[in-house]
Write an enzyme that holds these catalytic residues in place. Structure first.
Site, PDB file in Angstrom:
ATOM      1  N   LYS A   1       0.853  -1.191   0.000  1.00  0.00           N
ATOM      2  CA  LYS A   1       0.000   0.000   0.000  1.00  0.00           C
ATOM      3  C   LYS A   1       0.885   1.235   0.000  1.00  0.00           C
ATOM      4  O   LYS A   1       1.998   1.222   0.519  1.00  0.00           O
ATOM      5  CB  LYS A   1      -0.901   0.019   1.238  1.00  0.00           C
ATOM      6  N   VAL A  25     -24.723   4.733   0.682  1.00  0.00           N
ATOM      7  CA  VAL A  25     -25.224   4.430  -0.667  1.00  0.00           C
ATOM      8  C   VAL A  25     -24.312   5.098  -1.692  1.00  0.00           C
ATOM      9  O   VAL A  25     -24.755   5.798  -2.596  1.00  0.00           O
ATOM     10  CB  VAL A  25     -26.688   4.893  -0.855  1.00  0.00           C
ATOM     11  N   TYR A  53     -24.524   1.573  -4.279  1.00  0.00           N
ATOM     12  CA  TYR A  53     -25.573   1.818  -5.274  1.00  0.00           C
ATOM     13  C   TYR A  53     -25.724   0.599  -6.185  1.00  0.00           C
ATOM     14  O   TYR A  53     -26.842   0.127  -6.444  1.00  0.00           O
ATOM     15  CB  TYR A  53     -25.252   3.060  -6.104  1.00  0.00           C
TER      16      TYR A  53
END
Length: 367
Positions: free
Chosen positions: A80, A181, A186
């Site tokens: 990372k 969301v 979504y």
């Protein structure tokens, strides 16, 4: 932090500090383990409070990628990068070009991708300096936005968790409470709606909530109320650390399965929900669709092949449950054990990312 002692304790291989005065680049690349292959992990840009905080984040996230990639069945290790800076105002082309040169200098030990605070456009700039980057624009042969792939993997993993909890993997008629969301959630809501699940949603962004209500017939609740709603499945798809002392007593769900990273505030919270009989699909196993998708770019991206691999998240979650039963342990421990067993099996083997003396990406360059 005693860096070398920490690296030895958790088996880190390499930490690289990168600075470029002209562009303002200050980056830390952490490579945890390359037993299975080159370290793959995104580049996060964040305004950290201190350099030590940035280092701790890079180390923690790199180790997490080792486990995620291993559990996903990828021939990739974990790494990372964190770039210290405000992604809204500190970005510039020279910064990402300089960063790309640092990656190139690692000669394939680390391959990057987008993460929090970085975009596909940023990856395209990095690509000008190095081949060791994924998640670039589709015109360069990339997979594009990883959110739909991540969502599909979560959907598949949720079905496996439902089978464990309810005896059937059908989500028709199941009430799913979705926290957050955003882009991934979504697409997850779309899959759930198409199968006939009933949705309860929340988000601090009222616009995305309104869209879910309109498109999927979801019921909206206040962010603070999502934990205690009557539901079959709780899907954390926003912040980490949301399974904690305050939220656990509120939970009514039989299943926890969502896309958020680091869902357990502390390991002991995984023990608590295990004792409560809640079926928990470990986060880094169920949300691996995105990394599986970008990893396919290393072979010359093929969407059909990538989606078949993502479908196997269902099987991976089932394996976690089987190990948990076999060893009488919580599923979060079983996920770690599954990843560790795979790494140990390969530890003495020759690294797969060097094949006939050539790096895995040499095949992409040859195309």
């Amino acid at each position: 932090m005693e860096l070398f002692k920490y690296m030895e304790t958790y088996d880190y291989e390499q930490v690289l500090f990168c600075q470029d005065k002209e562009s303002g680049l200050k980056a830390i690349i952490a490579i945890h383990d390359t037993t299975l292959g080159p370290a793959l992990g995104g580049t996060r840009m964040w305004m950290y409070n201190s350099e030590e905080e940035a280092l701790e984040d890079a180390l923690r996230l790199a180790r997490g990628m080792t486990y995620k990639n291993a559990a996903a069945g990828l021939n990739l290790g974990g790494g990372k990068t964190v770039i210290i800076g405000d992604p809204r105002k500190d970005k510039n082309e020279a910064m990402f070009r300089a960063f790309g040169r640092f990656i190139q200098g690692l000669n394939g030990r680390y391959i990057t991708a987008e993460d929090v605070g970085t975009t596909v456009a940023d990856m395209d700039i990095i690509y000008q300096e190095t081949d060791y980057v994924t998640g670039i624009s589709p015109e360069f042969g990339s997979s594009g936005n990883p959110s739909p792939a991540t969502a599909y993997g979560v959907y598949r993993g949720m079905k496996a968790a439902a089978k464990e909890a309810f005896g059937s993997d059908s989500l028709e008629g199941k009430v799913v409470a979705v926290q957050g969301v955003g882009n991934v959630a979504y697409h997850l809501c779309r899959h759930l709606h198409e199968e006939g699940a009933k949705l309860i949603v929340t988000d601090i962004n009222k616009e995305v909530v309104a869209r879910a209500v309109e498109e999927f017939g979801a019921k909206a609740v206040d962010p603070n109320d999502i934990y205690g709603v009557e539901c079959d499945i709780f899907a954390p798809c926003a912040l980490g650390g949301i399974i904690n002392d305050q939220t656990i007593p509120q939970l009514k769900a039989k299943v926890i399965a969502g896309s958020a990273d680091n869902q357990l505030k502390e390991p002991r919270h995984g023990d608590i929900i295990h004792e409560m009989g809640i079926v928990y699909a470990p986060d880094y196993v169920i949300n691996a669709g995105g990394v599986i998708n970008v990893a396919d770019e290393l072979y010359g991206y093929n969407r059909e092949r990538a989606m078949k691999k993502i479908e196997q998240i269902y099987d991976n979650i089932e394996k976690v449950f089987a190990i948990a039963k076999r060893d009488n342990i919580p599923t979060y421990v079983a996920a770690d054990r599954m990843a560790e067993e795979r790494i140990e099996t390969m530890r003495k083997a020759r690294s797969p990312f060097l094949q006939n003396g050539h790096h895995i990406l040499s095949r992409r360059r040859a195309r």
